[in-house]
Design an enzyme around this catalytic site. Structure first.
Site, PDB file in Angstrom:
ATOM      1  CB  CYS A   2     -15.362 -15.506   2.925  1.00 37.03           C
ATOM      2  SG  CYS A   2     -16.323 -15.131   1.472  1.00 37.03           S
ATOM      3  NE  ARG A  27      -9.649 -14.266   5.458  1.00 37.09           N
ATOM      4  CZ  ARG A  27      -8.767 -15.192   5.087  1.00 37.09           C
ATOM      5  NH1 ARG A  27      -7.594 -15.220   5.658  1.00 37.09           N
ATOM      6  NH2 ARG A  27      -9.049 -16.071   4.167  1.00 37.09           N
ATOM      7  CD1 TRP A  74     -14.103  -8.767  -0.537  1.00 37.10           C
ATOM      8  CD2 TRP A  74     -14.172 -10.272  -2.201  1.00 37.10           C
ATOM      9  NE1 TRP A  74     -13.545  -8.200  -1.655  1.00 37.10           N
ATOM     10  CE2 TRP A  74     -13.567  -9.093  -2.691  1.00 37.10           C
ATOM     11  CE3 TRP A  74     -14.315 -11.344  -3.077  1.00 37.10           C
ATOM     12  CZ2 TRP A  74     -13.116  -8.962  -3.995  1.00 37.10           C
ATOM     13  CZ3 TRP A  74     -13.865 -11.209  -4.382  1.00 37.10           C
ATOM     14  CH2 TRP A  74     -13.275 -10.028  -4.819  1.00 37.10           C
ATOM     15  CG  ASN A 100     -12.770 -18.341   2.201  1.00 34.36           C
ATOM     16  OD1 ASN A 100     -12.992 -17.783   1.117  1.00 34.36           O
ATOM     17  ND2 ASN A 100     -11.579 -18.356   2.763  1.00 34.36           N
ATOM     18  N   GLY A 101     -14.679 -19.699  -0.373  1.00 31.61           N
ATOM     19  CA  GLY A 101     -14.266 -20.430  -1.576  1.00 31.61           C
ATOM     20  C   GLY A 101     -15.369 -20.340  -2.618  1.00 31.61           C
ATOM     21  CD  GLU A 484       3.985  -2.447  -4.109  1.00 32.92           C
ATOM     22  OE1 GLU A 484       3.511  -3.119  -5.047  1.00 32.92           O
ATOM     23  OE2 GLU A 484       3.544  -2.516  -2.946  1.00 32.92           O
ATOM     24  CE  LYS A 488       0.716  -0.938  -1.398  1.00 30.14           C
ATOM     25  NZ  LYS A 488       1.332  -2.187  -1.767  1.00 30.14           N
ATOM     26  CD  GLU A 491      -2.996  -1.966  -2.607  1.00 28.01           C
ATOM     27  OE1 GLU A 491      -3.699  -2.969  -2.773  1.00 28.01           O
ATOM     28  OE2 GLU A 491      -1.798  -2.049  -2.339  1.00 28.01           O
ATOM     29  CG  HIS A 507       7.472   3.691 -26.930  1.00 30.95           C
ATOM     30  ND1 HIS A 507       7.847   3.657 -28.253  1.00 30.95           N
ATOM     31  CD2 HIS A 507       8.626   3.679 -26.210  1.00 30.95           C
ATOM     32  CE1 HIS A 507       9.161   3.599 -28.332  1.00 30.95           C
ATOM     33  NE2 HIS A 507       9.649   3.618 -27.110  1.00 30.95           N
ATOM     34  CE  LYS A 608      -2.211  -8.290   3.963  1.00 34.29           C
ATOM     35  NZ  LYS A 608      -1.377  -7.234   3.360  1.00 34.29           N
TER      36      LYS A 608
HETATM   37  O1  M6R Z   1      -0.713 -12.831  -0.225  1.00 36.01           O
HETATM   38  P1  M6R Z   1      -0.084 -12.549  -1.551  1.00 36.01           P
HETATM   39  O2  M6R Z   1       1.244 -11.910  -1.423  1.00 36.01           O
HETATM   40  O3  M6R Z   1      -0.007 -13.757  -2.435  1.00 36.01           O
HETATM   41  O4  M6R Z   1      -1.036 -11.519  -2.240  1.00 36.01           O
HETATM   42  C1  M6R Z   1      -0.812 -11.055  -3.533  1.00 36.01           C
HETATM   43  C2  M6R Z   1      -1.608  -9.798  -3.818  1.00 36.01           C
HETATM   44  O5  M6R Z   1      -2.974 -10.059  -3.660  1.00 36.01           O
HETATM   45  C3  M6R Z   1      -1.208  -8.643  -2.900  1.00 36.01           C
HETATM   46  O6  M6R Z   1       0.142  -8.342  -3.010  1.00 36.01           O
HETATM   47  C4  M6R Z   1      -2.030  -7.387  -3.270  1.00 36.01           C
HETATM   48  O7  M6R Z   1      -1.647  -6.925  -4.523  1.00 36.01           O
HETATM   49  C5  M6R Z   1      -1.883  -6.312  -2.187  1.00 36.01           C
HETATM   50  N1  M6R Z   1      -3.148  -5.706  -1.947  1.00 36.01           N
HETATM   51  C6  M6R Z   1      -0.991  -5.218  -2.574  1.00 36.01           C
HETATM   52  O8  M6R Z   1      -0.922  -4.197  -1.647  1.00 36.01           O
END
Ligand code: M6R
Length: 613
Positions: A2, A27, A74, A100-101, A484, A488, A491, A507, A608
């Protein structure tokens, strides 16, 4: 998660709230709303979906007023719907709250308030807050501020709040505990926001609120108190980011802009921490060189992409120092009993500095007497403030939800840190350190080269984007890169992708391979013993008619006969190849997402900054 923006001053509130909410869109959210003070009532508008819907509703039914709060939600408790959107009100509609929370004891509080006759209309945890405040005013709280403090003394969980009272036309109230919230200090006007980028075009001075603080904002100034009513002195700090840093600067998306910023950011980090007096120029983080000499273990904790950099960091630290290093997901670490003692340095990696699990891990580590060093991108963030020492990655605001520039900046931070600790412990000699640093200096130029050849990457993405799945394989330094790359891809393009250590293929995942499956093989560590093993893995894929996309070093003659498509990258030292390779994989995911028509900067369901557990 949020986003919150609030305003009190002499200008019309809603355009400022919308402007701020737009800057918080990154966010992640699924509905939005605003409340603004009007002489007869608190006017509230809410919409499901994008902010454009809220903007349209405000165009059709404008809301005047110079005091207001806005929110992007959110969903956690209750589906995305108008009734669950914020602001939420008390029974009279004269107290409005954005949050937010998560209020963890909301069910118990709600049951109690319902017994007292309060009427609830949403499924959210948030709605208990305005009702609690209303109840505290009824039983004699001396002021709105006191009612907020009393209400919050009963709420368990995390919150950042903005609160309006209809009988307080010149005051905006706010509070925080565990979720981010800042105050923007202007001339005759004040703001609240979830982060600095939301109001960077409006103010140049901010106050970072601490947990357990309640603030009353009036046009002429702010006053802060703790939950017990004790006054707190406001610490006003300058805003260090430029307004342009949250613009797209001519790129079609923030993500593409951020991918292209990487060489500059890495050069900057290298310039900051270049060679000085026989070592890597780095402050000793207030920990002192003897601390690093005595250290016996390091524990790296992080989430998501930051966890992948943590995995890479572990390999570098193990390579250049004699330390035992472990990496764990913060969400797992916080529920473990890892048997660590004050001799362990805990390294927390976080772009946002607000990730709930990472913060909880930091707090646990501190309770065990460990020092915490964070690698963080956001000055003033909770992670930065709660750590004993911080390595700031200085990548600037990252708006695209997918981590890109923060990722390579974290990788660079680990490379520099490993050399620094290696030197401090005399495990890397001066000549070796100098050589390693000069190899690291080649990385930004190699990334420029990858960026210049982006059209070749686009062609590969265009050819392979439409399948249901893809597999990413890597070994040693590039095993985290494979994870990673797959993250990417899933997501932002929503194509299922698996990242695997190539040695694990036999395996299990080898069963997936058929003539349709794109298998992205990271095969650039040409001087490493794992190179030959990687070639063997590729042959195994080939034998099963998998479609090999090789990420290979320029001029590697073994590749053309083996791979269907090749993404060439310039040669850099094996240990540092992940910084270059990941940029190619960011582009591959980017172009696949573009071909699949997704919302690249704001992928569905993602936030985010994950400020709740
Ligand atoms: O702000 P942070 O680096 O702590 O966030 C961690 C993850 O939420 C963040 O890296 C997330 O996996 C990204 N969407 C990856 O692209």
């Amino acid at each position: 998660m949020c986003g919150i923006v609030g305003y009190v001053g002499s200008r019309a509130a809603t355009p400022l709230l919308l402007g701020g909410l737009k800057r918080l869109e990154y966010r992640g959210y699924d509905s939005a709303g605003v409340a603004a003070w009007q002489p007869e009532t608190l006017a509230i508008r809410k919409c499901v979906g994008r902010l454009s819907a809220l903007e349209q509703s405000l165009e059709q039914q404008p809301v005047a007023g110079t005091l207001g709060v806005g929110h992007t939600r959110w969903a956690t408790h209750g589906e995305p719907s108008e009734v669950n959107s914020h602001p939420h009100t008390d029974c009279s509609g004269r107290i409005a709250v954005v949050h937010n929370g998560i209020i963890e004891n909301y069910q118990e509080l709600r049951a109690e308030l319902e017994r007292q006759g309060h009427k609830f209309c949403s499924q959210t945890d948030t709605e208990v807050i305005p009702h609690l405040i209303e109840a505290e005013l009824k039983v004699g709280a001396a002021s709105p501020e006191e009612a907020i403090r009393r209400a919050l003394r009963r709420a368990k969980g995390a919150y950042a709040l903005g609160v309006l009272f209809h009988d307080q036309p010149r005051t905006l109230y706010a509070a925080r505990c565990g979720s981010p919230l800042i105050v923007g200090v202007g001339q005759g006007e004040q703001f609240i926001a979830s982060d600095v980028p939301a109001i960077v075009d409006q103010v140049r001075r901010v106050i970072y609120l601490n947990d357990g603080e309640v603030v009353a904002l009036r046009p002429e100034g702010v006053s802060i108190s703790k939950l017990d009513g004790t006054a707190v002195e406001a610490k006003i700090q300058p805003v260090t980011i430029a307004a342009e840093s949250v613009e797209k600067a001519g790129f079609e998306t923030f993500m593409l802009k951020e991918i292209h910023e990487q060489p500059r950011i890495l050069r900057h980090l290298l310039a900051q921490h270049g060679w000085q007096n026989g070592s890597v120029a780095m402050p000793d983080f207030g920990l002192g060189a003897p601390y690093f000499r005595k250290l016996n273990r390091m524990m790296v904790v992080a989430c998501g992409s930051a966890y992948h950099t943590g995995m890479y960091g572990k390999l570098l630290l193990e390579n250049f120092t004699s330390l035992a290093v472990e990496t764990d997901l913060a969400s797992e670490f916080r529920y473990r009993d890892p048997k660590i003692d004050p001799g362990t340095l805990v390294v927390a990696v976080s772009q946002s500095g607000e990730t709930a699990d990472t913060l909880a891990s930091i707090r646990m580590a501190k309770s065990w007497g460990c020092k915490v060093l964070s690698i963080c991108n956001v000055p003033g963030s909770t992670v930065a403030r709660e750590s004993d020492a911080v390595f700031f990655t200085e990548a600037g605001p990252e708006i695209g939800v997918a981590a890109t520039k923060s990722f390579t900046a974290q990788q660079m931070a680990f490379a520099l840190l490993a050399l620094f600790i290696g030197r401090a412990r005399n495990e890397v000699n001066e000549a070796q350190a100098q050589e390693l640093l000069s190899d690291l200096q080649r990385v930004p130029d190699a990334i420029v080269y990858v960026l210049e050849r982006r059209e070749a990457v686009r062609k590969v993405a265009d050819k392979h984007h439409d399948g249901p799945s893809s597999l990413y394989l890597g070994r040693r330094f590039n095993y985290p890169t494979a994870l990673e790359g797959a993250l990417k891809n899933k997501e932002i393009s929503y194509q299922h992708a698996e990242g695997y250590a190539a040695g694990e293929m036999k395996h299990g995942p080898i069963a997936l391979i058929n003539e349709y499956l794109p298998v992205i093989c990271l095969c650039t560590q040409t001087r490493d013993e794992v190179y030959a093993k990687m070639i063997s893995n590729m042959k195994e894929v080939e034998a099963r008619h998998g479609r090999i996309i090789a990420l290979a070093t320029d001029g590697d003659a073994a590749m053309p006969g083996l791979a269907e498509d090749i993404i060439w990258v310039p040669a850099v030292r094996d240990e540092f190849s992940p910084l270059v390779n990941v940029v190619a994989l960011q582009l591959l995911a980017y172009y696949a997402a573009q071909a699949r028509g997704t919302d690249i900067d704001k992928p569905r369901n993602l936030a985010k900054s994950v400020t709740v557990e």
